[in-house]
Design an enzyme around this catalytic site. Structure first.
Site, PDB file in Angstrom:
ATOM      1  N   LYS A  89       0.922  -1.263  -0.064  1.00  0.00           N
ATOM      2  CA  LYS A  89       0.044   0.046  -0.178  1.00  0.00           C
ATOM      3  C   LYS A  89       0.886   1.153  -0.106  1.00  0.00           C
ATOM      4  O   LYS A  89       1.797   1.221   0.895  1.00  0.00           O
ATOM      5  CB  LYS A  89      -0.837   0.089   1.107  1.00  0.00           C
ATOM      6  CG  LYS A  89      -1.987   1.163   1.272  1.00  0.00           C
ATOM      7  CD  LYS A  89      -3.146   0.627   0.234  1.00  0.00           C
ATOM      8  CE  LYS A  89      -3.948   1.998   0.149  1.00  0.00           C
ATOM      9  NZ  LYS A  89      -3.500   3.193  -0.993  1.00  0.00           N
ATOM     10  N   GLN A 110       7.028   4.143   4.143  1.00  0.00           N
ATOM     11  CA  GLN A 110       5.612   3.705   4.106  1.00  0.00           C
ATOM     12  C   GLN A 110       5.269   2.625   5.189  1.00  0.00           C
ATOM     13  O   GLN A 110       4.512   2.284   5.576  1.00  0.00           O
ATOM     14  CB  GLN A 110       5.372   3.469   2.713  1.00  0.00           C
ATOM     15  CG  GLN A 110       3.612   3.416   2.444  1.00  0.00           C
ATOM     16  CD  GLN A 110       3.254   4.647   2.296  1.00  0.00           C
ATOM     17  OE1 GLN A 110       3.646   5.601   1.788  1.00  0.00           O
ATOM     18  NE2 GLN A 110       2.031   4.922   2.998  1.00  0.00           N
ATOM     19  N   LYS A 125       5.330   1.836  -3.169  1.00  0.00           N
ATOM     20  CA  LYS A 125       5.546   3.129  -3.709  1.00  0.00           C
ATOM     21  C   LYS A 125       5.717   3.083  -5.163  1.00  0.00           C
ATOM     22  O   LYS A 125       6.284   2.239  -5.458  1.00  0.00           O
ATOM     23  CB  LYS A 125       6.593   4.173  -2.953  1.00  0.00           C
ATOM     24  CG  LYS A 125       6.034   5.560  -3.155  1.00  0.00           C
ATOM     25  CD  LYS A 125       4.951   5.714  -2.017  1.00  0.00           C
ATOM     26  CE  LYS A 125       4.683   7.450  -2.076  1.00  0.00           C
ATOM     27  NZ  LYS A 125       3.806   7.776  -1.231  1.00  0.00           N
ATOM     28  N   ASP A 165      -0.282  10.727  -5.131  1.00  0.00           N
ATOM     29  CA  ASP A 165       0.996  11.196  -4.287  1.00  0.00           C
ATOM     30  C   ASP A 165       1.223  12.502  -5.014  1.00  0.00           C
ATOM     31  O   ASP A 165       0.154  12.836  -5.928  1.00  0.00           O
ATOM     32  CB  ASP A 165       2.120  10.239  -4.081  1.00  0.00           C
ATOM     33  CG  ASP A 165       3.321  10.863  -3.270  1.00  0.00           C
ATOM     34  OD1 ASP A 165       3.307  10.349  -2.206  1.00  0.00           O
ATOM     35  OD2 ASP A 165       3.997  11.762  -3.583  1.00  0.00           O
ATOM     36  N   SER A 380      -7.022   5.813   3.288  1.00  0.00           N
ATOM     37  CA  SER A 380      -6.858   4.970   2.200  1.00  0.00           C
ATOM     38  C   SER A 380      -7.283   3.554   2.623  1.00  0.00           C
ATOM     39  O   SER A 380      -8.129   2.848   2.001  1.00  0.00           O
ATOM     40  CB  SER A 380      -5.697   4.911   1.580  1.00  0.00           C
ATOM     41  OG  SER A 380      -5.494   6.084   0.644  1.00  0.00           O
TER      42      SER A 380
END
Length: 449
Positions: A89, A110, A125, A165, A380
């Site tokens: 994610k 992350q 990512k 992003d 999210s």
């Protein structure tokens, strides 16, 4: 058993020239030394080295046609960093600066950010060195379609769920989602940040900015202080910055400065709802420089990029929300000299290591991004849950859940501070240690895979 220096040197040597990635790795590695000393089995299992090595890196060519009929070529990426806690994610970034080092640093960050939310989320990512600025809607659509023609092979509802992003907002998510749906003939929650009418969630646009201010609120509350009346600086003028300003206004704070890639606005009278609405129209609708804000409001002045930046303006609180390494040691010293009491990160790694060290040493309340800006990925994750259940929660429900998650992250930091006998305001080491412990336990339990 490898020594501390050998471990770090090995990681850096395996990833030469990736300076942003080195910076992120070194920060966490310094923080988790007490855990590694207490858990020899973590060292023997080389858990930190494994966290630093992506499970998978996909790099691919993206060919698309511009409005003049010319073929353009970009490089696309997806870094699938860790699936220890759940499906990969993390966002997609479309910006000319995108490269493997930046995406690996973002994916590494992350891992820890997602762990702190308490949600079942792994980390990844991705993106491309494509610049949506100045492109027509048709060009952006064709690029997104071309990216997904390869990207669809590597993502999925229970495999990898990208989000937005820098350079990837609801427009781009829409084009990406439509292409995925066309290829797979499935309507599933494979992307988050979707529009409300087609699988999206209330509060997703606001989540990172709102969550940032919730976290700052809890930091100040712990110090017997409050946001009301505080003079604040917010760098950036995009999604995170806009909603951070909005929540600050709701908290009764006074926002006197913001910025974009062209320079910064200083408005001593402070922002209000009308000014914020104008800023949103300027950036989201007209997609123009914030210099136009100063033309609309006589109380505001615009300073173009140069030796002076918005961190030179006296303030109580600072919220860097633009990009990595935007705030340097000299800026931190200026802010502190001018009365800064709190800095919380809305962007990923916006402060240089020297700036962070100075903030920590000078007793400024410092909120590291992996804790303070986790609100975006938290909502999210809630969007993913809604998609799986086939339902929507109300905006009020999600606001409550977001605030609860940010409080839980803050409480987790306090619990880690107490358990490891850290300085009472050491949110940096607390966030790194608390997140690492969760990921390490999960990896250890799942074996060497």
């Amino acid at each position: 058993m490898a020594t501390r220096n050998q471990i770090l040197k090995s990681i850096i040597d395996k990833n030469p020239h990736e300076l942003e990635f080195h910076q992120a790795v070194e920060e966490v590695f310094e923080s988790i030394q007490p855990v590694l000393r207490d858990h020899k089995n973590y060292v023997d299992a080389r858990l930190f080295e494994r966290i630093c090595e992506p499970e998978r890196i996909i790099s691919f060519r993206v060919c698309w046609t511009d409005d003049q009929g010319k073929v353009q070529v970009n490089k696309g990426y997806r870094v699938q960093m860790s699936s220890a806690l759940g499906p990969y994610k993390g966002g997609l970034r479309f910006h000319p600066s995108v490269n493997q080092s930046i995406l690996k640093f973002l994916a590494f960050e992350q891992v820890f950010k997602n762990a702190l939310t308490g949600l079942p989320l792994g980390a990844g990512k991705g993106g491309a060195d494509f610049d949506p600025k100045g492109k027509s809607d048709g060009e952006v659509m064709r690029f997104c379609q071309a990216w997904m023609m390869e990207g669809y092979r590597h993502i999925g509802h229970f495999t990898d769920v990208p989000a937005g992003d820098i350079g990837v907002g609801e427009r781009e998510i829409g084009y990406l989602f439509g292409t995925y749906k066309k290829i797979q003939n499935e309507f599933q929650g494979v992307l988050t940040g979707k529009g409300l009418d087609w699988g999206g969630s209330y509060l997703r646009p606001e989540a990172t900015g709102y969550g940032l201010i919730h976290f700052a609120h809890f930091m100040l509350t712990e110090a017997d202080d409050y946001l009301e009346g505080k003079v604040c600086l917010v760098s950036g003028a995009g999604n995170v910055s806009q909603f951070a300003i909005e929540k600050l206004l709701q908290e009764g704070a006074k926002v006197v400065a913001f910025s974009d890639s062209t320079g910064f606005i200083h408005d001593p009278e402070g922002m209000n709802e009308d000014k914020l609405a104008y800023l949103k129209a300027l950036k989201n609708g007209q997609k123009k420089s914030i210099s136009g804000f100063a033309e609309a409001y006589p109380s505001a002045s615009f300073t173009s990029n140069g030796d002076k930046n918005l961190w030179s303006i006296p303030a109580d609180c600072a919220f860097p929300c633009a990009t990595q390494n935007e705030l340097e040691e000299a800026d931190a010293k200026t802010l502190r000299k001018n009365g800064l009491i709190l800095l919380a990160e809305g962007a990923n790694m916006p402060c240089t290591p020297k700036a962070i060290n100075y903030l920590q040493e000078s007793k400024v309340l410092y909120g590291p991004g992996k804790a303070s800006n986790a609100g975006g990925v938290a909502v999210s994750g809630l969007e993913m849950s809604q998609n799986r259940m086939g339902r929507y929660w109300t905006k009020n429900d999600l606001e409550i859940q977001l605030r609860t998650i940010m409080k839980d992250i803050h409480d987790k930091c306090l619990e880690t501070i107490a358990r490891h006998d850290l300085h009472e305001q050491d949110y940096l080491n607390a966030a790194n240690i608390g997140a690492f412990e969760k990921v390490a336990k999960s990896m250890n339990a799942q074996g060497t895979v």
